[in-house]
Design a protein around this motif. Sequence first.
Motif, PDB file in Angstrom:
ATOM      1  N   LYS A 177      -7.460  -3.442   0.019  1.00 24.59           N
ATOM      2  CA  LYS A 177      -6.676  -4.120  -1.172  1.00 24.59           C
ATOM      3  C   LYS A 177      -5.074  -4.060  -1.146  1.00 24.59           C
ATOM      4  O   LYS A 177      -4.803  -3.143  -0.822  1.00 24.59           O
ATOM      5  CB  LYS A 177      -7.403  -3.906  -2.600  1.00 24.59           C
ATOM      6  N   GLU A 178      -4.569  -5.055  -1.147  1.00 22.30           N
ATOM      7  CA  GLU A 178      -3.101  -5.263  -1.218  1.00 22.30           C
ATOM      8  C   GLU A 178      -2.711  -5.214  -2.867  1.00 22.30           C
ATOM      9  O   GLU A 178      -3.426  -6.059  -3.520  1.00 22.30           O
ATOM     10  CB  GLU A 178      -2.562  -6.195  -0.613  1.00 22.30           C
ATOM     11  N   PHE A 179      -1.781  -4.467  -3.286  1.00 23.94           N
ATOM     12  CA  PHE A 179      -1.232  -4.737  -4.373  1.00 23.94           C
ATOM     13  C   PHE A 179       0.305  -5.387  -4.550  1.00 23.94           C
ATOM     14  O   PHE A 179       0.948  -5.015  -3.478  1.00 23.94           O
ATOM     15  CB  PHE A 179      -1.052  -3.312  -5.094  1.00 23.94           C
ATOM     16  N   GLU A 180       0.272  -5.886  -5.565  1.00 26.51           N
ATOM     17  CA  GLU A 180       1.735  -6.418  -5.653  1.00 26.51           C
ATOM     18  C   GLU A 180       2.974  -5.355  -5.678  1.00 26.51           C
ATOM     19  O   GLU A 180       3.968  -5.681  -5.406  1.00 26.51           O
ATOM     20  CB  GLU A 180       1.872  -7.593  -6.803  1.00 26.51           C
ATOM     21  N   ARG A 186       0.914  -1.236  -0.005  1.00 31.84           N
ATOM     22  CA  ARG A 186       0.015  -0.011  -0.117  1.00 31.84           C
ATOM     23  C   ARG A 186       0.999   1.228  -0.033  1.00 31.84           C
ATOM     24  O   ARG A 186       1.523   1.392   0.930  1.00 31.84           O
ATOM     25  CB  ARG A 186      -0.957   0.154   1.183  1.00 31.84           C
ATOM     26  N   TYR A 233      -9.122   4.446  -3.890  1.00 30.48           N
ATOM     27  CA  TYR A 233      -8.150   3.833  -3.434  1.00 30.48           C
ATOM     28  C   TYR A 233      -7.744   3.692  -2.285  1.00 30.48           C
ATOM     29  O   TYR A 233      -7.515   2.901  -1.301  1.00 30.48           O
ATOM     30  CB  TYR A 233      -6.911   4.397  -4.172  1.00 30.48           C
ATOM     31  N   TRP A 249      -4.136  -0.133 -11.767  1.00 29.29           N
ATOM     32  CA  TRP A 249      -5.418  -0.336 -11.079  1.00 29.29           C
ATOM     33  C   TRP A 249      -6.015   1.233 -11.249  1.00 29.29           C
ATOM     34  O   TRP A 249      -7.350   1.233 -11.600  1.00 29.29           O
ATOM     35  CB  TRP A 249      -5.335  -0.652  -9.712  1.00 29.29           C
ATOM     36  N   HIS A 269       1.329  -2.186 -10.260  1.00 27.58           N
ATOM     37  CA  HIS A 269      -0.061  -2.735 -10.215  1.00 27.58           C
ATOM     38  C   HIS A 269      -0.890  -1.640  -9.793  1.00 27.58           C
ATOM     39  O   HIS A 269      -2.118  -1.578 -10.027  1.00 27.58           O
ATOM     40  CB  HIS A 269       0.333  -3.878  -9.458  1.00 27.58           C
ATOM     41  N   ILE A 270      -0.424  -0.917  -8.851  1.00 30.71           N
ATOM     42  CA  ILE A 270      -1.000   0.383  -8.311  1.00 30.71           C
ATOM     43  C   ILE A 270      -1.661   1.074  -9.321  1.00 30.71           C
ATOM     44  O   ILE A 270      -2.579   1.649  -9.563  1.00 30.71           O
ATOM     45  CB  ILE A 270      -0.400   0.942  -7.006  1.00 30.71           C
TER      46      ILE A 270
END
Length: 161
Positions: free
Chosen positions: A46-49, A2, A41, A57, A53-54
């Motif tokens: 939600k966790e992002f890799e 995050r 957001y 998204w 990816h963020i």
Amino acid sequence: MREEITLLIERYQDNLFAAAFSICKNAADANDIVQETFLQYYTIDKEFETEQHIKAWLIRVAINKAKNINLSFWKRKRVSMEDYINTLAFETPEDGPLFEEVMGLPEKYRIIIHLFYYEDYSIREIANILKISEANVKVRLTRGRTLLKKTLKEEWNDDDQ
């Protein structure tokens, strides 16, 4: 992963605006979309890799929001002021330009002028509708008339030259 929201805003605000603007073609809507995207957001769990990816998204969310605005009833039914005025039937030819000038007034005067002259409400009725004092209605009506007189006088003087 995050990221801090302020860092994301700093990094991606312009990218999101460009993506949204390219779809909705309206700066105000694009700004709203950017804000709503960052708000989404901030509120999701939600966790992002990775940071990529963020970013992906965020852009995907902004694009979807822009598409939704374009599909909305309000966007499809929106017309320009000129097109709207052309659909109205005025009693005299001078009423069209007068209506345009009324629509160009600041909102607080435009509403009062419209309710008083076009909808035939009394000062008391307008005060009740807008939940303001009758004195305030009178002041706004006077100021709105003054602004109208000034702009119409300028146009009249321009026509004389």
